[in-house]
Design a protein around this motif. Sequence first.
Motif, PDB file in Angstrom:
ATOM      1  N   GLU A 253      79.434  69.290 -14.247  1.00  0.00           N
ATOM      2  CA  GLU A 253      78.317  69.373 -15.182  1.00  0.00           C
ATOM      3  C   GLU A 253      77.018  69.738 -14.485  1.00  0.00           C
ATOM      4  O   GLU A 253      76.135  70.323 -15.088  1.00  0.00           O
ATOM      5  CB  GLU A 253      78.133  68.025 -15.881  1.00  0.00           C
ATOM      6  N   ASP A 254      76.884  69.339 -13.216  1.00  0.00           N
ATOM      7  CA  ASP A 254      75.610  69.544 -12.530  1.00  0.00           C
ATOM      8  C   ASP A 254      75.726  70.545 -11.391  1.00  0.00           C
ATOM      9  O   ASP A 254      76.794  70.739 -10.829  1.00  0.00           O
ATOM     10  CB  ASP A 254      75.099  68.213 -11.979  1.00  0.00           C
ATOM     11  N   TYR A 255      74.606  71.144 -11.066  1.00  0.00           N
ATOM     12  CA  TYR A 255      74.549  72.049  -9.927  1.00  0.00           C
ATOM     13  C   TYR A 255      74.959  71.288  -8.665  1.00  0.00           C
ATOM     14  O   TYR A 255      74.592  70.127  -8.486  1.00  0.00           O
ATOM     15  CB  TYR A 255      73.124  72.577  -9.736  1.00  0.00           C
ATOM     16  N   SER A 256      75.657  71.965  -7.782  1.00  0.00           N
ATOM     17  CA  SER A 256      76.114  71.288  -6.565  1.00  0.00           C
ATOM     18  C   SER A 256      75.178  71.548  -5.387  1.00  0.00           C
ATOM     19  O   SER A 256      75.302  70.923  -4.352  1.00  0.00           O
ATOM     20  CB  SER A 256      77.525  71.752  -6.213  1.00  0.00           C
ATOM     21  N   TYR A 257      74.239  72.481  -5.566  1.00  0.00           N
ATOM     22  CA  TYR A 257      73.294  72.809  -4.496  1.00  0.00           C
ATOM     23  C   TYR A 257      73.991  73.138  -3.179  1.00  0.00           C
ATOM     24  O   TYR A 257      73.675  72.599  -2.118  1.00  0.00           O
ATOM     25  CB  TYR A 257      72.249  71.691  -4.321  1.00  0.00           C
ATOM     26  N   ASP A 258      74.997  73.993  -3.296  1.00  0.00           N
ATOM     27  CA  ASP A 258      75.623  74.549  -2.093  1.00  0.00           C
ATOM     28  C   ASP A 258      76.052  75.985  -2.408  1.00  0.00           C
ATOM     29  O   ASP A 258      75.674  76.518  -3.459  1.00  0.00           O
ATOM     30  CB  ASP A 258      76.797  73.681  -1.627  1.00  0.00           C
ATOM     31  N   PHE A 259      76.837  76.590  -1.537  1.00  0.00           N
ATOM     32  CA  PHE A 259      77.219  77.984  -1.746  1.00  0.00           C
ATOM     33  C   PHE A 259      78.704  78.136  -2.065  1.00  0.00           C
ATOM     34  O   PHE A 259      79.310  79.165  -1.833  1.00  0.00           O
ATOM     35  CB  PHE A 259      76.790  78.835  -0.541  1.00  0.00           C
ATOM     36  N   GLU A 260      79.298  77.055  -2.608  1.00  0.00           N
ATOM     37  CA  GLU A 260      80.679  77.148  -3.082  1.00  0.00           C
ATOM     38  C   GLU A 260      80.704  77.857  -4.436  1.00  0.00           C
ATOM     39  O   GLU A 260      79.676  78.003  -5.079  1.00  0.00           O
ATOM     40  CB  GLU A 260      81.276  75.734  -3.218  1.00  0.00           C
TER      41      GLU A 260
ATOM     42  N   LYS B 122      66.312  74.627  16.608  1.00  0.00           N
ATOM     43  CA  LYS B 122      67.052  75.856  16.287  1.00  0.00           C
ATOM     44  C   LYS B 122      66.779  76.223  14.824  1.00  0.00           C
ATOM     45  O   LYS B 122      66.377  75.363  14.023  1.00  0.00           O
ATOM     46  CB  LYS B 122      68.568  75.633  16.479  1.00  0.00           C
ATOM     47  N   PRO B 123      67.001  77.469  14.438  1.00  0.00           N
ATOM     48  CA  PRO B 123      66.784  77.815  13.026  1.00  0.00           C
ATOM     49  C   PRO B 123      67.673  76.963  12.111  1.00  0.00           C
ATOM     50  O   PRO B 123      68.802  76.627  12.474  1.00  0.00           O
ATOM     51  CB  PRO B 123      67.187  79.290  12.958  1.00  0.00           C
ATOM     52  N   TYR B 124      67.136  76.639  10.935  1.00  0.00           N
ATOM     53  CA  TYR B 124      67.902  75.834   9.986  1.00  0.00           C
ATOM     54  C   TYR B 124      69.248  76.488   9.647  1.00  0.00           C
ATOM     55  O   TYR B 124      70.254  75.813   9.534  1.00  0.00           O
ATOM     56  CB  TYR B 124      67.119  75.676   8.673  1.00  0.00           C
ATOM     57  N   GLY B 125      69.264  77.794   9.449  1.00  0.00           N
ATOM     58  CA  GLY B 125      70.486  78.450   8.977  1.00  0.00           C
ATOM     59  C   GLY B 125      70.911  77.843   7.655  1.00  0.00           C
ATOM     60  O   GLY B 125      70.076  77.576   6.787  1.00  0.00           O
ATOM     61  N   MET B 126      72.196  77.565   7.517  1.00  0.00           N
ATOM     62  CA  MET B 126      72.705  77.035   6.252  1.00  0.00           C
ATOM     63  C   MET B 126      72.450  75.535   6.104  1.00  0.00           C
ATOM     64  O   MET B 126      72.869  74.932   5.113  1.00  0.00           O
ATOM     65  CB  MET B 126      74.200  77.348   6.107  1.00  0.00           C
ATOM     66  N   ASN B 127      71.749  74.927   7.074  1.00  0.00           N
ATOM     67  CA  ASN B 127      71.326  73.537   6.903  1.00  0.00           C
ATOM     68  C   ASN B 127      70.034  73.430   6.097  1.00  0.00           C
ATOM     69  O   ASN B 127      69.587  72.330   5.778  1.00  0.00           O
ATOM     70  CB  ASN B 127      71.123  72.865   8.267  1.00  0.00           C
ATOM     71  N   THR B 284      68.417  84.170   4.009  1.00  0.00           N
ATOM     72  CA  THR B 284      67.388  84.115   2.971  1.00  0.00           C
ATOM     73  C   THR B 284      67.886  84.786   1.698  1.00  0.00           C
ATOM     74  O   THR B 284      67.633  84.305   0.587  1.00  0.00           O
ATOM     75  CB  THR B 284      66.099  84.801   3.469  1.00  0.00           C
ATOM     76  N   TYR B 285      68.617  85.898   1.859  1.00  0.00           N
ATOM     77  CA  TYR B 285      69.181  86.587   0.692  1.00  0.00           C
ATOM     78  C   TYR B 285      70.099  85.641  -0.092  1.00  0.00           C
ATOM     79  O   TYR B 285      70.073  85.604  -1.319  1.00  0.00           O
ATOM     80  CB  TYR B 285      69.948  87.839   1.140  1.00  0.00           C
ATOM     81  N   LEU B 286      70.893  84.863   0.634  1.00  0.00           N
ATOM     82  CA  LEU B 286      71.779  83.892  -0.023  1.00  0.00           C
ATOM     83  C   LEU B 286      70.968  82.849  -0.795  1.00  0.00           C
ATOM     84  O   LEU B 286      71.237  82.562  -1.962  1.00  0.00           O
ATOM     85  CB  LEU B 286      72.655  83.173   1.010  1.00  0.00           C
ATOM     86  N   TYR B 287      69.955  82.298  -0.133  1.00  0.00           N
ATOM     87  CA  TYR B 287      69.171  81.221  -0.750  1.00  0.00           C
ATOM     88  C   TYR B 287      68.380  81.705  -1.964  1.00  0.00           C
ATOM     89  O   TYR B 287      68.310  81.023  -2.983  1.00  0.00           O
ATOM     90  CB  TYR B 287      68.220  80.603   0.286  1.00  0.00           C
TER      91      TYR B 287
END
Lengths: 384, 384
Positions: A253-260, B122-127, B284-287
């Motif tokens: 139901e909610d956004y997961s705030y990841d890239f899955e 280090k750069p955050y990256g996907m963190n 950044t494009y992903l985010y």
Amino acid sequence: MKNEYFKNSVGQVATRTYVIPEPESITFDCGKTLPHIQVAYETYGELNADRTNAILIVHALSGDAHAAGYHSPNDRKPGWWDNMIGPNKCFDTNRYCIVCSNILGGCKGTTGSNSLDPQTKKPYGMNFPVVSIRDMVKVQKKLIDFLGIQKILAVSGGSMGGMQVLQWAVDYPDRVAGVIPIATTATLSPLSIALNEVGRKAIMSDPNWNGGDYYDRTPPDAGLAIARMLGHITYLSDESMMEKFGRRLRDKEDYSYDFETEFEVESYLHYQGEAFTRRFDANTYLYVTKAMDYFDLSRETGALEKTFENVQAKFLIIAFSSDWLFPPYQSKEIARALRTCNKEVSYCELSSSYGHDAFLLEEKQQTLMITHFLQNLEEECEKE
Amino acid sequence: MKNEYFKNSVGQVATRTYVIPEPESITFDCGKTLPHIQVAYETYGELNADRTNAILIVHALSGDAHAAGYHSPNDRKPGWWDNMIGPNKCFDTNRYCIVCSNILGGCKGTTGSNSLDPQTKKPYGMNFPVVSIRDMVKVQKKLIDFLGIQKILAVSGGSMGGMQVLQWAVDYPDRVAGVIPIATTATLSPLSIALNEVGRKAIMSDPNWNGGDYYDRTPPDAGLAIARMLGHITYLSDESMMEKFGRRLRDKEDYSYDFETEFEVESYLHYQGEAFTRRFDANTYLYVTKAMDYFDLSRETGALEKTFENVQAKFLIIAFSSDWLFPPYQSKEIARALRTCNKEVSYCELSSSYGHDAFLLEEKQQTLMITHFLQNLEEECEKE
């Protein structure tokens, strides 16, 4: 149960092959030849004694010779246009003999880049000659000759199939009584070229593509899946995607705030992309999209009406309101050019929210238009 | 010569930075916080004594704080909306003080995934935390507070900028007198989500992406270029591509029958894709595309008119006839919802063949609409 399943179908069918004898082989538009070309084809219904009831069905980018029926009683899915081909259907197998073959350069039984090069005993890969729509039609003509069909009642197909339909009418004017190009164009637009090129770039940027030489190793599935995902988007419409997926999330139901994978539309595209890699060859994708890019019926004559000058076939042109890949204006342009040179043409824009895919899905509206057209063709052919 | 160049421009400008003090830091929609967020911004024109003449410009996917003028006398190109911002231009710097900042999660000076994580050095990256449009606006609000602006005269921007504009009107109703969302939507469509996901897949399938950890090695340029190529297609229109490229071949007359760059439209896209990798960060494009996917102003309230209930700003909504990424019907839906709750709203569909890119190119038509709107806002603010 299986019989029930087959009831409204041509039933169990098999793909056959024909090999063009070497002396009769075709010369590609690019100037190259191949020693012997194999053609995979299927037929449904019987040829009549005069061989005047043949209908040639030509397929789109990812299609094959298997247009109707089932290959085995356990098949989950019938051929790609089964809703249109069969007893009492649009292309009525009680009445007509339907022929469908895999295109030249395809990867479903007709010679293509994944076929073995008899000289090297390895797949052609990128050594396969660049194919044009006209080359595909040359090979279909060889098959029709082999089947002993002097005049085809009608040629029909959608999308890239429609391009082949148009090429038939232009190249073999006395061999076809009627043509039904659907959801297609006489000239591929720069928008479509651009979309094709993104797909090709995705494949060719995949390290597993390896210059097209991947048949004995891991194929470029990631690139091919991306190309297919993009393709699928162009086959749908803004409206049909809203109806089919909306902004629904998958399993939550909610956004997961990841890239899955999160939205249903993403899940659908991932599935379509992945499934495609199991049934299609990446090099073939390159060759077939290139054939589409090259398709421009007005290129050699300078004007579409000149190209159509010697056409004899009657035309039924069908376009769909929400198709943004081959929008109705492109079909209208074909109709306009044909009328300019006094050819018989009916143009019909069908209202549909399905986008480009409508040619595969809108069987009722299409059947209404096509059955009348075919009956008229038959009556006129009998008079002759 | 250089002075001539600068004549109709705000001239030479510099990007400044503001760091949000840690106690005032924002909480992201995803629940996370960051120790201190740096904001890159530029201003053009002077704040008046009452600080009532500020206009906030918000940028789209690939934009930055550099909206107008030149960073050095040798700059070949001005800021991204220089045709709209400057002396006697639409956003008139003789009259208004224009503020533009790089978005949160951007890669042009505001903290984002390519910024150094102070904990790891280090750069955050996907963190980096997943960012929302609302988070971007929260950070802009901190900047506006820092600049001592109590009430912004207007917030304007196109595309994803338009989403931020709408979020401003909803989240800070008493802080903005007018808003001008352009070529945008209140709810990202499944078509746009799908297109974004293809771009993301292209990046994440590039082996050089390496889970987002590529800052000390070769970045995923191939994937990012494919994403940008696709993006560019969606910013144009069928019509504008026909006008701009047609089916022209690059540097030759005949088909080459190979898989090299052949059509001008391919050459254009390759150039745009490649150039983008030199100025933009793949993570950044992903985010940023994910922030767009999540944008749905009716999600929390269940209906757009409920979301707009407490809005105080006056609206000028602009859409473009040939924009198929954010089609006019999506802007009309915003206008309809605002009218339902008796808000002041003007909706204007401008005729243009430029597609989505029209918001960057159609300065004349937009200027006519916007200057009147801004003058009315000023007059009403003076009355108060």
